[in-house]
Design an enzyme around this catalytic site. Structure first.
Site, PDB file in Angstrom:
ATOM      1  CB  THR A  51      -0.870   0.153   1.336  1.00 29.04           C
ATOM      2  OG1 THR A  51      -1.708  -1.323   1.181  1.00 29.04           O
ATOM      3  CG2 THR A  51      -1.915   1.112   1.263  1.00 29.04           C
ATOM      4  CB  THR A  83      -0.048  -5.052   9.319  1.00 31.82           C
ATOM      5  OG1 THR A  83      -1.206  -4.559   9.044  1.00 31.82           O
ATOM      6  CG2 THR A  83      -0.114  -5.956  10.802  1.00 31.82           C
ATOM      7  CD  GLU A 167      -3.695  -9.885   2.359  1.00 26.48           C
ATOM      8  OE1 GLU A 167      -3.885  -8.923   2.862  1.00 26.48           O
ATOM      9  OE2 GLU A 167      -2.692  -9.882   1.593  1.00 26.48           O
TER      10      GLU A 167
END
Length: 176
Positions: A51, A83, A167
């Site tokens: 991202t 994350t 995912e």
């Protein structure tokens, strides 16, 4: 995990399940042997960095570049909402290795080590998911060995899309 009421536990405990599949699918045997044992044993932390601030997770529109310079790639750009980005020992990054190709064809997967000079991390404060940190990563002339490339240069788009398939399927199962 689903009954815990938060995807944060899933994200923090199992971040390796999104960061390591590109390495497993396309990395060299030497890279796998060097990285995977520490991540699987829990001694090392891995994060996936796709991202970007300007385009979300639109892999074909990546702006972070990795330009080859001899035996290294020089990485410049930024990733956001990563994350475990604050403490990751290994960052599986989607980068543009062919800046002249503005589509899927110029994308590669590069493993960037967390102590690489030029990598800075800023923690993003959030309302939930406190069990895992979230970071903004900035790459400023980070030199990454060519041996850290997973797969074939400029052909990482497919590897990343396959990673997203599993995912997202797993996250859908948790939601159900």
């Amino acid at each position: 995990f689903a009954r815990s009421g938060s995807g944060g536990i899933q994200a923090s405990v199992n971040s390796h399940t999104i960061a390591m599949p590109p390495l497993l699918a396309a990395g060299s045997e030497a890279l796998k042997h060097r990285v995977l044992p520490g991540v699987i044993s829990g001694e090392k932390i891995a994060a996936l960095a796709v991202t970007e601030p300007s385009g979300g997770s639109d892999v074909a529109s990546l702006k972070t570049t990795a330009v080859r310079d001899g035996d290294h790639f020089v990485v410049n750009g930024e990733k956001t909402f990563i994350t475990l980005g604050m403490r990751a020992d290994y960052i599986t990054a989607a980068v543009r290795t062919d800046p002249s190709n503005k589509g899927a064809g110029g994308v590669s997967v590069l493993l960037i080590e967390g102590d690489t000079p030029g990598l800075t991390r800023t923690e993003l404060k959030k309302m939930g998911w406190w069990v895992s940190d979230t970071a903004h990563l900035h790459f400023d002339n980070c030199r990454v060995p060519v041996t850290n490339l997973s797969g074939i240069e400029n052909q990482g788009f497919k590897t990343l899309m396959h990673n997203f398939n599993s995912e997202r399927l797993f996250l859908a199962a948790l939601a159900y």
